[in-house]
Motif scaffolding. Structure first.
Motif, PDB file in Angstrom:
ATOM      1  N   PRO A 123      82.893   1.758 -31.613  1.00  4.87           N
ATOM      2  CA  PRO A 123      84.057   1.853 -32.502  1.00  4.87           C
ATOM      3  C   PRO A 123      84.892   3.113 -32.330  1.00  4.87           C
ATOM      4  N   LYS A 124      84.271   4.222 -31.936  1.00  6.94           N
ATOM      5  CA  LYS A 124      85.020   5.483 -31.807  1.00  6.94           C
ATOM      6  C   LYS A 124      84.919   5.971 -30.371  1.00  6.94           C
ATOM      7  N   ASN A 125      85.709   5.372 -29.483  1.00  8.13           N
ATOM      8  CA  ASN A 125      85.538   5.767 -28.096  1.00  8.13           C
ATOM      9  C   ASN A 125      86.848   5.907 -27.346  1.00  8.13           C
ATOM     10  N   THR A 126      86.743   6.541 -26.192  1.00  6.04           N
ATOM     11  CA  THR A 126      87.846   6.663 -25.242  1.00  6.04           C
ATOM     12  C   THR A 126      87.288   6.283 -23.876  1.00  6.04           C
ATOM     13  N   LEU A 127      87.995   5.412 -23.160  1.00  8.68           N
ATOM     14  CA  LEU A 127      87.593   5.021 -21.807  1.00  8.68           C
ATOM     15  C   LEU A 127      88.545   5.647 -20.799  1.00  8.68           C
ATOM     16  N   ILE A 128      87.980   6.390 -19.854  1.00  7.70           N
ATOM     17  CA  ILE A 128      88.759   6.936 -18.737  1.00  7.70           C
ATOM     18  C   ILE A 128      88.317   6.229 -17.469  1.00  7.70           C
ATOM     19  N   ALA A 129      89.252   5.523 -16.856  1.00  4.90           N
ATOM     20  CA  ALA A 129      88.978   4.803 -15.613  1.00  4.90           C
ATOM     21  C   ALA A 129      89.438   5.658 -14.440  1.00  4.90           C
ATOM     22  N   LEU A 130      88.552   5.880 -13.484  1.00  4.86           N
ATOM     23  CA  LEU A 130      88.902   6.681 -12.311  1.00  4.86           C
ATOM     24  C   LEU A 130      89.057   5.766 -11.100  1.00  4.86           C
ATOM     25  N   PRO A 131      90.272   5.622 -10.583  1.00  5.31           N
ATOM     26  CA  PRO A 131      90.504   4.722  -9.447  1.00  5.31           C
ATOM     27  C   PRO A 131      89.866   5.248  -8.166  1.00  5.31           C
ATOM     28  N   GLU A 132      89.473   4.321  -7.311  1.00  3.17           N
ATOM     29  CA  GLU A 132      88.923   4.668  -5.988  1.00  3.17           C
ATOM     30  C   GLU A 132      87.738   5.630  -6.092  1.00  3.17           C
ATOM     31  N   THR A 133      86.915   5.423  -7.096  1.00  3.97           N
ATOM     32  CA  THR A 133      85.806   6.338  -7.349  1.00  3.97           C
ATOM     33  C   THR A 133      84.502   5.559  -7.444  1.00  3.97           C
ATOM     34  N   ASN A 134      83.439   6.098  -6.816  1.00  7.42           N
ATOM     35  CA  ASN A 134      82.173   5.364  -6.761  1.00  7.42           C
ATOM     36  C   ASN A 134      81.234   5.760  -7.902  1.00  7.42           C
ATOM     37  N   HIS A 135      79.972   5.379  -7.768  1.00 10.52           N
ATOM     38  CA  HIS A 135      79.007   5.543  -8.859  1.00 10.52           C
ATOM     39  C   HIS A 135      78.692   7.007  -9.165  1.00 10.52           C
ATOM     40  N   VAL A 136      78.786   7.871  -8.161  1.00 19.81           N
ATOM     41  CA  VAL A 136      78.491   9.291  -8.357  1.00 19.81           C
ATOM     42  C   VAL A 136      79.761  10.127  -8.192  1.00 19.81           C
ATOM     43  N   PHE A 137      80.898   9.503  -8.472  1.00 22.17           N
ATOM     44  CA  PHE A 137      82.193  10.188  -8.488  1.00 22.17           C
ATOM     45  C   PHE A 137      82.453  10.937  -7.180  1.00 22.17           C
ATOM     46  N   ASN A 138      82.082  10.237  -6.081  1.00 23.26           N
ATOM     47  CA  ASN A 138      82.338  10.682  -4.708  1.00 23.26           C
ATOM     48  C   ASN A 138      81.525  11.909  -4.296  1.00 23.26           C
ATOM     49  N   ALA A 139      80.443  12.184  -5.026  1.00 23.09           N
ATOM     50  CA  ALA A 139      79.492  13.218  -4.605  1.00 23.09           C
ATOM     51  C   ALA A 139      78.402  12.565  -3.757  1.00 23.09           C
ATOM     52  N   LYS A 140      77.435  13.351  -3.312  1.00 21.05           N
ATOM     53  CA  LYS A 140      76.310  12.815  -2.537  1.00 21.05           C
ATOM     54  C   LYS A 140      75.172  13.831  -2.573  1.00 21.05           C
ATOM     55  N   HIS A 141      74.013  13.401  -2.125  1.00 17.67           N
ATOM     56  CA  HIS A 141      72.864  14.305  -1.997  1.00 17.67           C
ATOM     57  C   HIS A 141      72.364  14.271  -0.555  1.00 17.67           C
ATOM     58  N   PRO A 142      72.164  15.457   0.054  1.00 17.73           N
ATOM     59  CA  PRO A 142      72.456  16.781  -0.511  1.00 17.73           C
ATOM     60  C   PRO A 142      73.960  17.070  -0.500  1.00 17.73           C
ATOM     61  N   TRP A 143      74.367  18.047  -1.323  1.00 19.11           N
ATOM     62  CA  TRP A 143      75.766  18.497  -1.382  1.00 19.11           C
ATOM     63  C   TRP A 143      75.779  19.972  -1.001  1.00 19.11           C
ATOM     64  N   GLU A 191      78.648  21.870  -0.215  1.00 21.65           N
ATOM     65  CA  GLU A 191      79.867  22.616  -0.522  1.00 21.65           C
ATOM     66  C   GLU A 191      79.685  23.404  -1.821  1.00 21.65           C
ATOM     67  N   ASN A 192      80.551  24.383  -2.044  1.00 21.25           N
ATOM     68  CA  ASN A 192      80.484  25.160  -3.288  1.00 21.25           C
ATOM     69  C   ASN A 192      81.569  24.735  -4.274  1.00 21.25           C
ATOM     70  N   TYR A 193      82.093  23.540  -4.072  1.00 20.24           N
ATOM     71  CA  TYR A 193      83.093  22.977  -4.977  1.00 20.24           C
ATOM     72  C   TYR A 193      82.763  21.512  -5.217  1.00 20.24           C
ATOM     73  N   LEU A 194      83.303  20.966  -6.307  1.00 19.79           N
ATOM     74  CA  LEU A 194      83.060  19.575  -6.655  1.00 19.79           C
ATOM     75  C   LEU A 194      84.054  18.659  -5.949  1.00 19.79           C
ATOM     76  N   PRO A 195      83.634  17.416  -5.650  1.00 23.65           N
ATOM     77  CA  PRO A 195      84.627  16.448  -5.197  1.00 23.65           C
ATOM     78  C   PRO A 195      85.673  16.236  -6.291  1.00 23.65           C
ATOM     79  N   GLU A 196      86.866  15.898  -5.893  1.00 21.61           N
ATOM     80  CA  GLU A 196      87.992  15.840  -6.837  1.00 21.61           C
ATOM     81  C   GLU A 196      87.692  14.958  -8.043  1.00 21.61           C
ATOM     82  N   ALA A 197      87.112  13.790  -7.806  1.00 18.75           N
ATOM     83  CA  ALA A 197      86.845  12.866  -8.918  1.00 18.75           C
ATOM     84  C   ALA A 197      85.854  13.466  -9.910  1.00 18.75           C
ATOM     85  N   LEU A 198      84.812  14.108  -9.402  1.00 15.03           N
ATOM     86  CA  LEU A 198      83.805  14.688 -10.294  1.00 15.03           C
ATOM     87  C   LEU A 198      84.360  15.913 -11.031  1.00 15.03           C
ATOM     88  N   GLU A 199      85.292  16.611 -10.405  1.00 16.06           N
ATOM     89  CA  GLU A 199      85.956  17.716 -11.100  1.00 16.06           C
ATOM     90  C   GLU A 199      86.753  17.188 -12.290  1.00 16.06           C
TER      91      GLU A 199
END
Length: 279
Positions: free
Chosen positions: A238-258, A260-268
């Motif tokens: 009942p009290k929610n907000t949905l943010i849809a991220l286009p062209e983005t996968n299950h882990v918001f375009n991150a991976k393991h191992p990672w 880099e010292n910065y986040l992928p754009e979607a996860l940021e």
């Protein structure tokens, strides 16, 4: 301040390994507890970078391994203890989360000067999203809920369904971990735990009972948990907000191992939107 691999010991239960990220300014700040997903762990990929971002915004961020996720106190990354993994289930994860909450809200907590126990947010990724929804629906201490790529039901998941007769006969079934190439065992108790606690584990009903703000973030190209599940959570809560991220996968375009010292754009984006929601 980052303190890794702390141990929460419990009587007659497996310990829980957890990390804390926070600014040690002795000012009480919102507590944020992060729950990893299925075949996940607290040190996966980008989760340390995510935690650092929350801490920089003066939030007290906790992430932990569910006690039966397959990691150990000495080796919290990946899955050296498949016997423990085989004995995991949804109610164990709910108990783990409750024990973590109790630990950080206790008057005896060494962190009490840094935590506002009246301002607690749960964040759950994937299966951890479902666990967080259930916990938020039944625990008045939770003041906000955020789910990232969350499941909307447990009954149809690979870990719960399948050839039940064969599973019962064998006592165990296996799900391949495509990254580690391990066959991850699920003892039949997993199914029995789900059936015996089906009402409590009904994510739809838990969503409908929520009385706190709920932020839902989901990638539209998620191959693991369909975006349709996010739309159902949106419909039920009942009290929610949905943010849809286009062209983005299950882990918001991150991976393991990672590395880099910065986040992928979607996860940021996910991180910034979540922090803004809390603040």
């Amino acid at each position: 301040m980052k303190i890794k691999n702390q141990i929460l010991t419990r009587i007659n239960q497996k310990p829980i390994v957890y990390d804390t990220f926070y600014n040690d300014n002795k000012k009480q700040k919102p507590l944020v507890i992060f729950c990893h997903g299925y075949k996940g762990f607290k040190d996966w990929g980008t989760w340390d970078l995510v935690a650092n971002n929350f801490a920089k915004q003066n939030l007290f961020f906790v992430k932990f391994n569910f006690s039966h996720n397959g990691g150990t106190a000495n080796q919290p990354i990946d899955f050296p203890d498949l016997d423990a993994f085989a004995e995991n289930n949804y109610t164990k994860e709910l108990q783990d989360l409750d024990d973590i909450l109790n630990h950080f809200t206790s008057d005896q907590s060494i962190y009490k000067n840094n935590i506002d126990t009246n301002n607690i947010t749960l964040i759950g990724h994937s299966r951890g999203g479902g666990i967080s929804i259930i916990k938020a629906s039944e625990d008045h201490r939770i003041t906000k809920l955020i789910t990232w790529a969350s499941v909307c039901a447990f009954g149809k998941r690979t870990s719960t369904t399948g050839d039940l007769e064969q599973w019962k006969q064998d006592g165990v079934k296996y799900v391949l971990n495509s990254r580690t190439k391990q066959n991850m065992p699920h003892n039949f108790q997993f199914y029995l735990d789900y059936i015996n606690n089906k009402d409590r584990l009904d994510i739809e009903n838990c969503c409908k009972r929520l009385t706190i703000p709920h932020l839902i973030i989901h990638g539209t190209k998620d191959p693991s948990v369909s975006f349709e599940e996010a739309k159902l959570l949106k419909l039920w809560s009942p009290k929610n907000t949905l943010i849809a991220l286009p062209e983005t996968n299950h882990v918001f375009n991150a991976k393991h191992p990672w590395t880099e010292n910065y986040l992928p754009e979607a996860l940021e984006v996910v991180t910034k939107k979540s922090i803004a929601f809390i603040n």
